[in-house]
Design a protein around this motif. Sequence first.
Motif, PDB file in Angstrom:
ATOM      1  N   PRO A  63       1.507  11.267   2.566  1.00 38.05           N
ATOM      2  CA  PRO A  63       1.325  12.651   3.034  1.00 38.05           C
ATOM      3  C   PRO A  63       0.729  13.518   1.932  1.00 38.05           C
ATOM      4  CG  PRO A  63       3.628  12.256   2.490  1.00 38.05           C
ATOM      5  CD  PRO A  63       2.929  10.938   2.339  1.00 38.05           C
ATOM      6  N   MET A  64       0.096  14.600   2.337  1.00 34.90           N
ATOM      7  CA  MET A  64      -0.485  15.517   1.362  1.00 34.90           C
ATOM      8  C   MET A  64       0.578  16.163   0.480  1.00 34.90           C
ATOM      9  SD  MET A  64      -3.708  15.515   1.250  1.00 34.90           S
ATOM     10  CE  MET A  64      -3.916  17.017   0.281  1.00 34.90           C
ATOM     11  N   SER A  65       1.826  16.218   0.997  1.00 33.21           N
ATOM     12  CA  SER A  65       2.890  16.818   0.179  1.00 33.21           C
ATOM     13  C   SER A  65       3.105  16.028  -1.106  1.00 33.21           C
ATOM     14  CB  SER A  65       4.192  16.875   0.982  1.00 33.21           C
ATOM     15  OG  SER A  65       4.605  15.573   1.369  1.00 33.21           O
ATOM     16  N   ASP A  66       2.951  14.694  -1.063  1.00 29.98           N
ATOM     17  CA  ASP A  66       3.086  13.898  -2.282  1.00 29.98           C
ATOM     18  C   ASP A  66       2.023  14.282  -3.303  1.00 29.98           C
ATOM     19  OD1 ASP A  66       5.199  12.644  -1.159  1.00 29.98           O
ATOM     20  OD2 ASP A  66       4.248  10.683  -0.935  1.00 29.98           O
ATOM     21  N   PHE A  67       0.820  14.463  -2.831  1.00 29.59           N
ATOM     22  CA  PHE A  67      -0.269  14.853  -3.740  1.00 29.59           C
ATOM     23  C   PHE A  67       0.013  16.215  -4.378  1.00 29.59           C
ATOM     24  CE2 PHE A  67      -4.217  17.262  -4.286  1.00 29.59           C
ATOM     25  CZ  PHE A  67      -4.854  16.488  -5.247  1.00 29.59           C
ATOM     26  N   TRP A  68       0.413  17.193  -3.570  1.00 30.64           N
ATOM     27  CA  TRP A  68       0.637  18.534  -4.114  1.00 30.64           C
ATOM     28  C   TRP A  68       1.875  18.589  -4.996  1.00 30.64           C
ATOM     29  CZ3 TRP A  68      -3.408  21.190  -4.303  1.00 30.64           C
ATOM     30  CH2 TRP A  68      -4.339  21.205  -3.262  1.00 30.64           C
ATOM     31  N   ILE A  69       2.880  17.773  -4.697  1.00 27.30           N
ATOM     32  CA  ILE A  69       4.052  17.710  -5.568  1.00 27.30           C
ATOM     33  C   ILE A  69       3.656  17.190  -6.946  1.00 27.30           C
ATOM     34  CG2 ILE A  69       6.194  16.436  -5.971  1.00 27.30           C
ATOM     35  CD1 ILE A  69       6.791  16.702  -2.998  1.00 27.30           C
ATOM     36  N   GLY A  70       2.867  16.123  -6.980  1.00 24.63           N
ATOM     37  CA  GLY A  70       2.422  15.595  -8.267  1.00 24.63           C
ATOM     38  C   GLY A  70       1.558  16.564  -9.040  1.00 24.63           C
ATOM     39  N   MET A  71       0.632  17.230  -8.327  1.00 26.03           N
ATOM     40  CA  MET A  71      -0.254  18.175  -9.013  1.00 26.03           C
ATOM     41  C   MET A  71       0.491  19.432  -9.489  1.00 26.03           C
ATOM     42  SD  MET A  71      -3.202  16.732  -9.200  1.00 26.03           S
ATOM     43  CE  MET A  71      -2.275  15.192  -9.345  1.00 26.03           C
ATOM     44  N   SER A  72       1.556  19.817  -8.784  1.00 27.09           N
ATOM     45  CA  SER A  72       2.298  21.010  -9.191  1.00 27.09           C
ATOM     46  C   SER A  72       3.053  20.792 -10.499  1.00 27.09           C
ATOM     47  CB  SER A  72       3.273  21.416  -8.088  1.00 27.09           C
ATOM     48  OG  SER A  72       4.276  20.434  -7.903  1.00 27.09           O
ATOM     49  N   LYS A  73       3.381  19.559 -10.811  1.00 27.91           N
ATOM     50  CA  LYS A  73       4.067  19.282 -12.070  1.00 27.91           C
ATOM     51  C   LYS A  73       3.131  19.345 -13.264  1.00 27.91           C
ATOM     52  CE  LYS A  73       7.003  15.839  -9.775  1.00 27.91           C
ATOM     53  NZ  LYS A  73       7.396  14.410  -9.794  1.00 27.91           N
ATOM     54  N   ALA A  74       1.860  19.051 -13.029  1.00 28.14           N
ATOM     55  CA  ALA A  74       0.925  18.868 -14.136  1.00 28.14           C
ATOM     56  C   ALA A  74       0.806  20.080 -15.060  1.00 28.14           C
ATOM     57  CB  ALA A  74      -0.446  18.463 -13.590  1.00 28.14           C
ATOM     58  N   PRO A  75       0.600  21.300 -14.561  1.00 29.78           N
ATOM     59  CA  PRO A  75       0.479  22.435 -15.486  1.00 29.78           C
ATOM     60  C   PRO A  75       1.733  22.672 -16.317  1.00 29.78           C
ATOM     61  CG  PRO A  75      -0.305  23.017 -13.294  1.00 29.78           C
ATOM     62  CD  PRO A  75       0.390  21.713 -13.164  1.00 29.78           C
ATOM     63  N   VAL A  76       2.895  22.452 -15.715  1.00 32.62           N
ATOM     64  CA  VAL A  76       4.146  22.642 -16.456  1.00 32.62           C
ATOM     65  C   VAL A  76       4.250  21.619 -17.572  1.00 32.62           C
ATOM     66  CG1 VAL A  76       6.660  22.738 -16.264  1.00 32.62           C
ATOM     67  CG2 VAL A  76       5.235  23.552 -14.379  1.00 32.62           C
ATOM     68  N   ILE A 114       0.841  -1.204   0.000  1.00 31.21           N
ATOM     69  CA  ILE A 114       0.000   0.000   0.000  1.00 31.21           C
ATOM     70  C   ILE A 114       0.870   1.246   0.000  1.00 31.21           C
ATOM     71  CG2 ILE A 114      -1.833   1.224   1.233  1.00 31.21           C
ATOM     72  CD1 ILE A 114      -2.657  -1.466   2.435  1.00 31.21           C
ATOM     73  N   ASN A 115       1.943   1.249   0.783  1.00 29.34           N
ATOM     74  CA  ASN A 115       2.871   2.378   0.774  1.00 29.34           C
ATOM     75  C   ASN A 115       3.450   2.594  -0.628  1.00 29.34           C
ATOM     76  OD1 ASN A 115       2.624   1.113   3.415  1.00 29.34           O
ATOM     77  ND2 ASN A 115       4.110   2.629   4.137  1.00 29.34           N
ATOM     78  N   LEU A 116       3.867   1.495  -1.244  1.00 27.17           N
ATOM     79  CA  LEU A 116       4.482   1.582  -2.569  1.00 27.17           C
ATOM     80  C   LEU A 116       3.509   2.140  -3.588  1.00 27.17           C
ATOM     81  CD1 LEU A 116       6.771   0.899  -4.580  1.00 27.17           C
ATOM     82  CD2 LEU A 116       5.785  -1.396  -4.766  1.00 27.17           C
ATOM     83  N   VAL A 117       2.307   1.575  -3.636  1.00 30.59           N
ATOM     84  CA  VAL A 117       1.326   2.019  -4.626  1.00 30.59           C
ATOM     85  C   VAL A 117       0.908   3.458  -4.367  1.00 30.59           C
ATOM     86  CG1 VAL A 117      -0.991   1.623  -5.533  1.00 30.59           C
ATOM     87  CG2 VAL A 117       0.517  -0.318  -5.057  1.00 30.59           C
ATOM     88  N   GLY A 118       0.638   3.795  -3.129  1.00 29.79           N
ATOM     89  CA  GLY A 118       0.143   5.136  -2.811  1.00 29.79           C
ATOM     90  C   GLY A 118       1.153   6.228  -3.108  1.00 29.79           C
ATOM     91  N   ARG A 119       2.367   6.094  -2.566  1.00 27.42           N
ATOM     92  CA  ARG A 119       3.347   7.166  -2.717  1.00 27.42           C
ATOM     93  C   ARG A 119       3.863   7.263  -4.151  1.00 27.42           C
ATOM     94  NH1 ARG A 119       7.273   8.869   1.890  1.00 27.42           N
ATOM     95  NH2 ARG A 119       6.894  10.713   0.607  1.00 27.42           N
TER      96      ARG A 119
END
Length: 381
Positions: A313-326, A207-212
Amino acid sequence: MPDTAPPEAPAPDMPVLTIGLADGVLAFRGRLTIARLSETERQLHELLAPVPGPLLIDLSGVTRIDTVGSWMVHRLLRERPGSRLTGASADAERLLAEVAAADRPCDMRPVQQPFWARELGRLGLYVITFWQSILALLDFIGLTIISAVRAVASGRGVRWQAVGAQMEQVGVNALGIIGLMSFLIGIVLAQQGAVQLRAFGAEMFVINLVGRATFRELGILLTAIMVAGRSASAFAAQIGSMKLAEEVDAMRTIGLDPIEVLVLPRTIALILMMPLLAFYASLMAILGGGLFTWVDLGIPPATFVQRLREVVPMSDFWIGMSKAPVFGAIIAIIGCHQGFQVTGNAESVGQRTTQAVVEAIFMVIVLDAIFAVFFTALGLD
């Protein structure tokens, strides 16, 4: 009595070519053209075989001369050093000069270079081409930004209707393939992780592997690669076809900016849709991984979700989303840029479409690596 048509007058005989040789003077009379090539070659061979040395070639009696005739005269002058020309008209002299200028030795086969020199030359050409492509792309990015600022400053604004149509093309119509791909990737990631972790009795860490991995990297990266293959190629082919049909030139003629009309809507659409597609792809990957852990590892969905909330952590989510527009912006700009580079024929459309996909995927991976180093330097591991 029936009327009888008068017999047709016979066509006048075509002027023939006569060649005479006397006292070292080779005189041509008539038409020195390709029509009598074989006969002229034979006569010249018979006349000149027993007579060595230079000649005085008299063309005063030539009524017409073409490129083949000029080549025969030029060859005589070349093969018999010291020969001179007389009686040539201005047109004949001009044609002889052009034939002489074109008489240059050429290699029937390319010169063979050593392997190291050939490969080093190819490597240098690749480096130069790559650098030129980077500079051209940066120039196009600047041109796009200037066009966007000019459109807003002039009051025309963004063509939101075109943006909506492009959002449907690049976003809504891509949900099926992106969802299926992400779902299968989630299953594969969970299965491979379970195989490795089962040896240590740590299946729960799947679960850790898939989620992160999904929220931080794979969700946005795989989505960007799919969009690059799907949308960058479409943008290059659409704009390239319009350029071949001279529709881009027509836009400029009526006072429309092609960058504002064609590039901005596509770029804005991808910038807006990439975060949504990345989030959707991440959810589908999580769904696939959760389904596998439920079926194969016996971990119920409630436990999977609870564990996911604890380890991601929520930081993983925001890191992934921050790349998307670029990623969306660079994919759209590369696709449009390659479309504007189309020239010549339909083959160029295929070449630029392929190059758009290759460049877009390459830039996505490079930017992802830069983001990874950047966020690690910030301590967001």
